[in-house]
Scaffold this motif. Structure first.
Motif, PDB file in Angstrom:
ATOM      1  N   GLN A 291      -6.666   4.348  -6.560  1.00 29.04           N
ATOM      2  CA  GLN A 291      -7.620   5.122  -6.482  1.00 29.04           C
ATOM      3  C   GLN A 291      -7.193   6.551  -6.177  1.00 29.04           C
ATOM      4  O   GLN A 291      -6.433   7.008  -5.388  1.00 29.04           O
TER       5      GLN A 291
ATOM      6  N   SER B 278     -11.034   5.789   0.702  1.00 27.12           N
ATOM      7  CA  SER B 278     -10.304   4.908   1.148  1.00 27.12           C
ATOM      8  C   SER B 278     -10.118   4.973   2.713  1.00 27.12           C
ATOM      9  O   SER B 278     -10.074   5.948   3.365  1.00 27.12           O
ATOM     10  N   GLU B 279      -9.935   3.969   3.619  1.00 30.02           N
ATOM     11  CA  GLU B 279      -9.758   3.938   4.999  1.00 30.02           C
ATOM     12  C   GLU B 279      -8.187   4.461   5.077  1.00 30.02           C
ATOM     13  O   GLU B 279      -7.216   3.991   4.588  1.00 30.02           O
TER      14      GLU B 279
ATOM     15  N   ARG C 113       0.242   5.885   0.110  1.00 31.53           N
ATOM     16  CA  ARG C 113      -0.690   6.832   0.319  1.00 31.53           C
ATOM     17  C   ARG C 113       0.199   7.965  -0.158  1.00 31.53           C
ATOM     18  O   ARG C 113       1.435   8.428   0.228  1.00 31.53           O
TER      19      ARG C 113
ATOM     20  N   ASP D 218      -4.564   6.529  -3.207  1.00 31.64           N
ATOM     21  CA  ASP D 218      -4.430   5.189  -2.327  1.00 31.64           C
ATOM     22  C   ASP D 218      -4.131   4.299  -3.394  1.00 31.64           C
ATOM     23  O   ASP D 218      -4.932   3.886  -4.330  1.00 31.64           O
TER      24      ASP D 218
ATOM     25  N   THR E 118      -2.646   0.462  -4.233  1.00 28.25           N
ATOM     26  CA  THR E 118      -2.510  -1.038  -3.740  1.00 28.25           C
ATOM     27  C   THR E 118      -2.426  -2.019  -5.070  1.00 28.25           C
ATOM     28  O   THR E 118      -2.392  -1.469  -6.254  1.00 28.25           O
TER      29      THR E 118
ATOM     30  N   ARG F 230       1.051  -1.251   0.066  1.00 25.98           N
ATOM     31  CA  ARG F 230       0.072  -0.071  -0.143  1.00 25.98           C
ATOM     32  C   ARG F 230       0.924   1.317   0.190  1.00 25.98           C
ATOM     33  O   ARG F 230       1.835   1.229   0.655  1.00 25.98           O
TER      34      ARG F 230
ATOM     35  N   GLU G 282      -8.668  10.296  -5.080  1.00 25.74           N
ATOM     36  CA  GLU G 282      -9.812  11.177  -4.157  1.00 25.74           C
ATOM     37  C   GLU G 282      -9.512  12.730  -4.156  1.00 25.74           C
ATOM     38  O   GLU G 282      -8.457  13.091  -3.889  1.00 25.74           O
TER      39      GLU G 282
ATOM     40  N   ALA H 295     -15.749   4.977  -7.220  1.00 25.32           N
ATOM     41  CA  ALA H 295     -15.715   4.233  -5.772  1.00 25.32           C
ATOM     42  C   ALA H 295     -16.886   4.584  -4.830  1.00 25.32           C
ATOM     43  O   ALA H 295     -17.404   5.738  -5.072  1.00 25.32           O
TER      44      ALA H 295
END
Length: 570
Positions: free
Chosen positions: A521, A559-560, A159, A514, A516, A157, A523, A555
């Motif tokens: 993604q 994302s978290e 960020r 984000d 992976t 991952r 945002e 989406a």
């Protein structure tokens, strides 16, 4: 992206020396010098050399880090001396914010030749690791900064914060303030227009500039960078996260290209080649950037690897190889195969980067919109939108556009260099997918599929994304004004451009990526206000591309955040 230039008397205001004296330091502009301070690694924990402090010093402009590699990162500060002379000190790097575990100590020296800025290329670090650092001269210490190295091997991952276009005169840097509080960010990409060159009141009136006049000299550019670095929100985002930066036009002058700029008058504003060199020098001094070629200080295209997950290829679509933008009189030149947005050397670099990387995602960080932006002629726009032609003409005349074949377009972006874009589409197609273009400049938010001919149903299907070769995420500005006047046409823009999945023409903020192995993604997060400094923000929208899809899907939500992020710098 900039505004049409207004001719007005120059407001000369304070001199650089007046400003520097009031800011607590004195400095003299001199010839260019090597931009990395000399340093040597040693054991941790000892006190700085007390004999290196001439009088008193301050660290008024904060600390910053940038260009992270797997084993090193650039550490930056600016020392404010009481008197001119050589300043010597050290930087300490620790694995904890309390500095109980110091892992590296390096010495540095700086002087007026580099405007008392300090850049230490700190090596000997572990990959994918958060470190804390501080500078010291004598007994005077800087604030504590926080940085993170790039990953090696497997990575599950990543960020990434993406920002651009921070006009000081248009408001407060709330996006920076909010982004600084996100402890799980690995790196921040700044895609240009870090500073603006205009004088006070020439473009925005929310805050005044120093110097108050348009910047054209090395003294001017250094003073403007210094003034920006006094902003507390800008200092804080640099203090908490490493940056990877590229310039756009306003680091020199609006709508710049290789041999000139819209906001430069040869003669009365000096020689463009010299003005560009001064802007580039101040940028290299005041930003935590590692120049990839010491023999070519104007080259900033370079790449960064984050394990097997992502490769960032940072481009210069502004100063290095760009031919002059098309004008109304020669709009047909946008199809000229001999016109370039990047040089042959940079194109070869990009080709090699895309063809040799084994990373899952290939991310191109660059300045101007890549995807096609189609706007019909005024009669068609009037018929489809219901707005009077006179109102539409006023809207269009306020934008940097030309009209060719009944289509209105912006020649400053890739639309103005169609042959070059087609060549890059060839590279993207050969790269085998999972390419995302990251863009700033236009002060607005866009998410789009990238197709050679998005308005041709035989080439691109907007319903399922077939025919899309890559995707593009366009970050809005931190403060610079958007295209609010086109808000009545926002839905129509998407109708005319079926590859565009999301458009917001007004709100300010930043883009969050984000990443992976399964998907990338993007945002959009928007500042609640830029009328004052505020970290309040709201979620706008999120779009992702799945591994192998090469097109965007909406989406369900953001994302978290990571729950195990290392502590922010105290």
């Amino acid at each position: 992206m900039g505004r049409a230039r207004r001719q007005r008397p120059r407001k000369r205001g304070w001199s650089r020396r007046d400003f520097l004296r009031r800011a607590g330091f004195a400095s003299t502009a001199v010839a260019a010098a090597p931009l990395l301070a000399s340093c040597s690694a040693g054991g941790g924990g000892r006190d700085p050399d007390p004999g290196s402090e001439p009088g008193s010093v301050e660290f008024r402009h904060g600390v910053a880090s940038g260009d992270p590699l797997q084993d090193r990162v650039i550490l930056w500060t600016r020392v404010t001396p009481a008197t001119d002379g050589t300043i010597r000190g050290e930087v300490q790097v620790a694995s904890d914010p309390a500095f109980t575990r110091i892992v590296q100590t390096s010495r540095f020296s700086t002087d007026a030749d580099r405007d008392y800025t300090v850049k230490v290329d700190q090596g000997g670090l572990a990959p994918a690791t958060t470190y804390y650092y501080r500078f010291a001269v004598g007994q005077t210490r800087s604030v504590i900064g926080r940085t993170r190295t790039a990953a090696s091997g497997g990575l599950d991952r990543l960020r990434v914060g993406v920002v651009s276009c921070s006009s000081y005169a248009h408001g407060y840097f709330s996006a920076y303030k909010a982004l600084a509080r996100r402890a799980d960010i690995d790196v921040v990409l700044h895609l240009g227009d870090y500073i603006y060159e205009y004088g006070t009141g020439e473009y925005g009136e929310a805050r005044e500039y120093q110097p108050a006049h348009e910047i054209t000299t090395l003294d001017d550019y250094r003073t403007r960078h210094a003034y920006y670095k006094l902003d507390p929100d800008l200092q804080e985002v640099h203090r908490q996260h490493p940056f990877i930066t590229v310039w756009d036009d306003h680091e020199t002058a609006n709508d710049s290209w290789r041999d000139g700029a819209e906001n430069h008058t040869e003669g009365s504003e000096g020689v463009w080649a010299q003005r560009k060199a001064w802007g580039v020098q101040a940028y290299a001094e005041w930003l935590p950037i590692r120049l990839p070629d010491a023999a070519d200080p104007q080259r900033i295209y370079r790449q960064f690897r984050y394990g097997d997950l992502a490769e960032f290829v940072m481009l210069d679509t502004r100063l290095e190889g760009r031919d002059e933008q098309a004008a109304v009189a020669d709009a047909s030149s946008i199809n000229d195969a001999d016109r370039h947005l990047i040089s042959t050397a940079q194109f070869d670099f990009l080709s090699n980067a895309l063809s040799t990387t084994t990373a899952k995602w290939k991310l191109l960080g660059q300045q101007v919109m890549f995807g096609q932006l189609r706007i019909l002629g005024l009669p068609e726009l009037s018929r489809l939108s219901g707005l009077p032609i006179e109102q539409l003409r006023d809207l269009v005349n306020s934008l940097p556009v030309v009209s060719t074949g009944g289509i209105i377009l912006n020649p400053d972006q890739w639309d103005g260099y169609r042959a070059e874009r087609n060549r890059l589409f060839g590279l993207i197609e050969s790269a085998g997918g999972n390419v995302a273009v990251l863009t700033g400049d236009i002060h607005t938010s866009w998410a789009m599929d990238l197709s050679r001919d998005p308005n041709n149903p035989l080439v691109y299907n907007p319903l399922n994304g077939s025919g899309s070769l890559a995707v593009e995420f366009v970050a809005t500005s931190v403060t610079s004004p958007g295209l609010d006047q086109l808000a009545p046409l926002q839905s129509l823009l998407q109708l005319l451009n079926p590859h565009m999945k999301y458009v917001d023409l007004a709100r300010k903020g930043y883009l969050l990526l984000d990443v992976t192995p399964e998907r990338l993604q993007g945002e959009w997060w928007y500042s609640q206000t830029i009328a004052e400094s505020s970290e309040a923000e709201s979620f706008g929208a999120a779009y992702f591309t799945a591994d192998g899809d090469n097109h965007l899907s909406r989406a369900d939500g953001p994302s978290e955040a990571r729950t195990d992020a290392p502590a922010l710098a105290p």
